[in-house]
Design a protein around this motif. Sequence first.
Motif, PDB file in Angstrom:
ATOM      1  N   UNK A   1      -5.028   5.587   4.132  1.00 20.93           N
ATOM      2  CA  UNK A   1      -4.976   6.704   3.058  1.00 20.93           C
ATOM      3  C   UNK A   1      -3.166   6.451   2.867  1.00 20.93           C
ATOM      4  N   UNK A   2      -3.043   6.556   1.370  1.00 22.11           N
ATOM      5  CA  UNK A   2      -1.737   6.530   1.048  1.00 22.11           C
ATOM      6  C   UNK A   2      -1.194   7.995   0.747  1.00 22.11           C
ATOM      7  N   UNK A   3       0.117   8.235   1.257  1.00 17.29           N
ATOM      8  CA  UNK A   3       0.776   9.617   1.199  1.00 17.29           C
ATOM      9  C   UNK A   3       0.835   9.988  -0.540  1.00 17.29           C
ATOM     10  N   UNK A   4       1.110   8.883  -1.362  1.00 25.25           N
ATOM     11  CA  UNK A   4       1.059   9.261  -2.730  1.00 25.25           C
ATOM     12  C   UNK A   4       1.381   7.726  -3.502  1.00 25.25           C
ATOM     13  N   UNK A   5       1.178   7.909  -4.753  1.00 25.70           N
ATOM     14  CA  UNK A   5       1.191   6.548  -5.599  1.00 25.70           C
ATOM     15  C   UNK A   5       2.641   5.797  -5.378  1.00 25.70           C
ATOM     16  N   UNK A   6       3.483   6.451  -4.714  1.00 26.63           N
ATOM     17  CA  UNK A   6       4.845   5.769  -4.581  1.00 26.63           C
ATOM     18  C   UNK A   6       4.734   4.688  -3.709  1.00 26.63           C
ATOM     19  N   UNK A   7       3.626   4.666  -2.754  1.00 28.61           N
ATOM     20  CA  UNK A   7       3.272   3.454  -1.794  1.00 28.61           C
ATOM     21  C   UNK A   7       2.163   2.649  -2.347  1.00 28.61           C
ATOM     22  N   UNK A   8       2.020   2.640  -3.438  1.00 25.60           N
ATOM     23  CA  UNK A   8       0.918   1.857  -4.026  1.00 25.60           C
ATOM     24  C   UNK A   8       1.155   0.356  -3.818  1.00 25.60           C
ATOM     25  N   UNK A   9       2.224  -0.152  -4.089  1.00 27.46           N
ATOM     26  CA  UNK A   9       2.559  -1.592  -3.940  1.00 27.46           C
ATOM     27  C   UNK A   9       2.124  -1.992  -2.386  1.00 27.46           C
ATOM     28  N   UNK A  10       2.622  -1.027  -1.513  1.00 27.42           N
ATOM     29  CA  UNK A  10       2.279  -1.603  -0.074  1.00 27.42           C
ATOM     30  C   UNK A  10       0.898  -1.411   0.199  1.00 27.42           C
ATOM     31  N   UNK A  11       0.147  -0.262  -0.355  1.00 25.70           N
ATOM     32  CA  UNK A  11      -1.266   0.020  -0.351  1.00 25.70           C
ATOM     33  C   UNK A  11      -2.044  -1.057  -0.739  1.00 25.70           C
TER      34      UNK A  11
END
Length: 339
Positions: free
Chosen positions: A204-214
């Motif tokens: 679960x990502x905190x938000x879209x800011x971590x999309x690349x890592x996700x």
Amino acid sequence: MAGCTLTGALSVACFIPGAVTVVHAPKGCAHQTFSMLHAMMNEAETNVVPEILVSGLSDKDVIFGGEDCLRLALDRAAAKDPELIIVVTSCVPETIGDDCLAVCREHAFADRTIYIPTSGFLGGSAKDGENAALIGLSALAKPAEPVPGTVGIIGEKNLESEVEENFAEVSRLLDLLGLTVSVRFCRNAGVSDLRKLGTASCFILRDGRSADAGRELGKRFDRPVIPEFPRGLSGSITFLQETGKAAGVSSEKIEEAIIQETEHQKKMLEKFADLAGREVCLGVEPFEGTLAVAKEALKRLEMTESPAGITVRLPFYLPVGVSGTVKMLHLWRRAILHG
């Protein structure tokens, strides 16, 4: 968070218990980054003092190469006998061509060292640094069979506001599905905790800011990835549906969780029945996504949006789930009833 790639990486990497972070950079560059982190730490009222060492590249090192400078910094870090050494860089090492990866691999503590290239090469943002750090630190975890009933959270900020309140709300929703958080990658997680990432049934990502890592971690561990924490009321229902499916929860259990959450939302909104019929004017959106959450709350409470209404402020954080919405409504009530 503002700043360069190095600043973003440090906001993730330097708060891991049991680790020492080595910054390969000139002292001036490191000082500027540390000053920004220090200000944010004061604002977040954290008592954690990161273990950070600086290689301290000199003018001579910039001309003739700074690899020996990095080796000495690694020796100083190893003398502390940490569980992990994390190496991050400023723009200078990349500009002069230092082979930081080779230096890390040749060091006596190579098996405990992770190199994260964060120079940005005179560009890059804090978000890029955060993703680079998350991806780099994921090397600590090995692919494994997923443990049923567990999820991993990726990208919570160590210095963000409302972080524990948001986590509590997400945990409440996960509990309805019979799920628990095995690792918060990388908030409040020691090295042994970070190694558990590969055992989570989904991320679960905190938000879209971590999309690349996700995207990278989902691919590396072959796990489904939920793109963000739930936004407001309807977002909680969607979150239950998506997370339940990703974690392999039965459709019957998911439906039961949705029924429970729907009833919970109804009870919480009943506490604000005195706001029904009120006219309000929503202020400027300070944080993307808050306006949609606010408009949904207005509709559910049968309030009206009007330029002539009482101005209420939208929160400077994303209202996560019911708890975030309720906190926003308390602020509205204060403005409406007490001016």
